[in-house]
Design a protein around this motif. Structure first.
Motif, short mmCIF file in Angstrom:
data_model
loop_
_atom_site.label_atom_id
_atom_site.label_comp_id
_atom_site.label_asym_id
_atom_site.label_seq_id
_atom_site.Cartn_x
_atom_site.Cartn_y
_atom_site.Cartn_z
N ALA A 141 2.47 10.64 -10.65
CA ALA A 141 2.90 10.07 -9.36
C ALA A 141 1.78 9.21 -8.80
CB ALA A 141 3.23 11.20 -8.38
N ILE A 142 2.16 8.25 -7.95
CA ILE A 142 1.19 7.41 -7.26
C ILE A 142 1.55 7.41 -5.78
CG2 ILE A 142 0.17 5.10 -7.04
CD1 ILE A 142 0.92 4.60 -9.95
N VAL A 143 0.56 7.64 -4.93
CA VAL A 143 0.78 7.78 -3.49
C VAL A 143 -0.12 6.80 -2.75
CG1 VAL A 143 0.71 9.34 -1.51
CG2 VAL A 143 1.36 10.22 -3.78
N SER A 144 0.44 6.13 -1.75
CA SER A 144 -0.33 5.22 -0.91
C SER A 144 -0.58 5.84 0.46
CB SER A 144 0.41 3.89 -0.72
OG SER A 144 0.36 3.10 -1.87
N LEU A 145 -1.75 5.57 1.00
CA LEU A 145 -2.04 5.86 2.39
C LEU A 145 -1.91 4.56 3.15
CD1 LEU A 145 -3.09 7.50 4.80
CD2 LEU A 145 -5.42 7.09 3.98
N VAL A 146 -0.96 4.48 4.07
CA VAL A 146 -0.73 3.25 4.81
C VAL A 146 -0.96 3.47 6.29
CG1 VAL A 146 0.91 2.40 3.09
CG2 VAL A 146 1.75 3.65 5.07
N ASN A 147 -1.47 2.44 6.94
CA ASN A 147 -1.63 2.47 8.39
C ASN A 147 -0.36 1.91 9.01
OD1 ASN A 147 -2.85 2.84 10.86
ND2 ASN A 147 -3.98 0.92 10.82
N VAL A 148 0.15 2.58 10.02
CA VAL A 148 1.39 2.18 10.67
C VAL A 148 1.07 1.73 12.09
CG1 VAL A 148 3.73 2.87 11.29
CG2 VAL A 148 2.62 3.92 9.31
N MET A 149 1.40 0.47 12.41
CA MET A 149 1.15 -0.07 13.73
C MET A 149 2.32 0.27 14.67
SD MET A 149 -1.68 -1.22 12.77
CE MET A 149 -2.29 -2.05 14.22
N LYS A 150 2.13 0.00 15.95
CA LYS A 150 3.15 0.33 16.94
C LYS A 150 4.47 -0.37 16.68
CE LYS A 150 0.20 1.63 20.86
NZ LYS A 150 -0.17 1.32 22.26
N ASP A 151 4.42 -1.60 16.15
CA ASP A 151 5.66 -2.35 15.89
C ASP A 151 6.29 -1.99 14.55
OD1 ASP A 151 3.94 -3.50 14.09
OD2 ASP A 151 4.15 -5.55 14.83
N GLY A 152 5.73 -1.00 13.86
CA GLY A 152 6.28 -0.57 12.58
C GLY A 152 5.68 -1.25 11.38
N THR A 153 4.85 -2.27 11.58
CA THR A 153 4.19 -2.96 10.48
C THR A 153 3.25 -2.00 9.75
OG1 THR A 153 4.25 -5.05 11.68
CG2 THR A 153 2.73 -4.91 9.83
N THR A 154 3.24 -2.08 8.44
CA THR A 154 2.38 -1.21 7.65
C THR A 154 1.50 -2.02 6.72
OG1 THR A 154 3.99 -0.96 5.86
CG2 THR A 154 4.10 0.64 7.66
N THR A 155 0.37 -1.46 6.36
CA THR A 155 -0.47 -2.05 5.33
C THR A 155 -1.20 -0.93 4.61
OG1 THR A 155 -2.21 -3.69 4.87
CG2 THR A 155 -2.47 -2.37 6.85
N GLU A 156 -1.37 -1.09 3.31
CA GLU A 156 -2.01 -0.05 2.51
C GLU A 156 -3.51 -0.02 2.73
OE1 GLU A 156 -1.08 1.20 -1.91
OE2 GLU A 156 -2.62 -0.35 -1.91
N VAL A 157 -4.04 1.19 2.88
CA VAL A 157 -5.47 1.39 3.07
C VAL A 157 -6.11 1.98 1.82
CG1 VAL A 157 -7.23 2.55 4.47
CG2 VAL A 157 -5.13 1.70 5.55
N ALA A 158 -5.39 2.88 1.14
CA ALA A 158 -5.92 3.52 -0.07
C ALA A 158 -4.75 3.91 -0.97
CB ALA A 158 -6.76 4.74 0.28
N VAL A 159 -5.05 4.09 -2.25
CA VAL A 159 -4.04 4.51 -3.21
C VAL A 159 -4.59 5.67 -4.03
CG1 VAL A 159 -4.78 2.82 -4.96
CG2 VAL A 159 -2.45 3.73 -5.03
N PHE A 160 -3.71 6.61 -4.36
CA PHE A 160 -4.12 7.82 -5.08
C PHE A 160 -3.24 8.00 -6.30
CE2 PHE A 160 -4.68 8.28 -0.55
CZ PHE A 160 -5.97 8.75 -0.41
N GLY A 161 -3.87 8.19 -7.45
CA GLY A 161 -3.15 8.48 -8.68
C GLY A 161 -3.81 9.62 -9.41
#
Length: 240
Positions: free
Chosen positions: A57-77
């Motif tokens: 499996a591969i999992v992303s840690l994403v930051n979620v802004m107030k408007d729902g916009t997301t961006t990846e900060v780190a990835v884990f495998g």
């Protein structure tokens, strides 16, 4: 529940890198789990109770802004562990942990993992090395998102997935890739066409196939190579 796809805890390379005596102290407390595509393990500010050691499996840690916009900060495998580092003091998740490629993982309670880590210097040192590598990866990713063009960032992201998936076919949609890169879906579609026309990838419904890895590495920004070097220096047994 169906048997997990991979029933060997040591399919996770961080666990496989442990000395047998250290692994034996932890093995009885590891639970095999299946992680589904787009499954959210923790939302931002959730209480973090367990750490996950991914297999395939591969999992992303994403930051979620107030408007729902997301961006990846780190990835884990399979090279690492998720949930551990964000729960040292507040026990709250930094962001959303979302599964970007389905597969199996080994799960353990943070309480038990801390007990074993405090008792076993080998495990403690391995986690320290991983902590430094992950911090460096996050530092590089934040810089990459700020200054590098989308095409180069997209190549970096595909390569990082390719490393962890150990297969050429990646189950990725333009919508999901856009969320991870923090751009519009139309932007990802344009970049995807460019990479396909260059013979680097082949796109299909719900997936991207890596055709020319060397070409992707040439097109990616410097961040991909730098992150690989950091992992290979600190955790030579865990990164391909």
């Amino acid at each position: 529940m169906a048997e997990p796809l991979n029933s060997d805890h040591r399919a996770n390379r961080l666990l496989a890198a442990l000395e047998p005596a250290d692994f034996a102290c932890l093995e009885a407390d590891l639970v095999l789990v299946d992680l589904a595509l787009k499954q959210v393990l923790y939302e931002m500010e959730d209480h973090v109770s367990h750490a996950y050691f991914p297999h395939d499996a591969i999992v992303s840690l994403v930051n979620v802004m107030k408007d729902g916009t997301t961006t990846e900060v780190a990835v884990f495998g399979r090279e690492g562990v998720l949930g551990l580092l964000s729960a040292q003091v507040s026990h709250k998740a930094f962001g959303r942990y979302i599964v970007q490629m389905a597969g199996s993982a080994s799960r353990v309670s943070l309480e038990r993992l801390d007990e074993v880590r405090n008792a076993r210097p080998g495990l403690r040192q391995l986690i320290r090395n991983y902590s430094e590598a992950l911090l460096a990866q996050t530092f590089q990713t934040v810089s990459c998102n700020a200054i590098h063009p989308v095409e180069a960032r997209c190549c970096r992201w595909i390569l990082s997935m390719h490393d962890r998936a150990d297969q050429d076919k990646l189950s990725l949609t333009h919508e999901f890739l856009a969320e991870m890169l923090g751009v519009q879906r139309s932007t990802v579609s344009t970049v995807g066409r460019t990479l396909q026309e260059a013979g680097l990838i082949r796109q299909s419904r719900g997936g991207i196939t890596v055709i020319d890895r060397a070409g992707l590495e040439e097109t990616a920004c410097e961040c991909y190579g730098r992150i690989r070097q950091i992992y290979q220096r600190l955790l030579p047994a865990t990164y391909p």
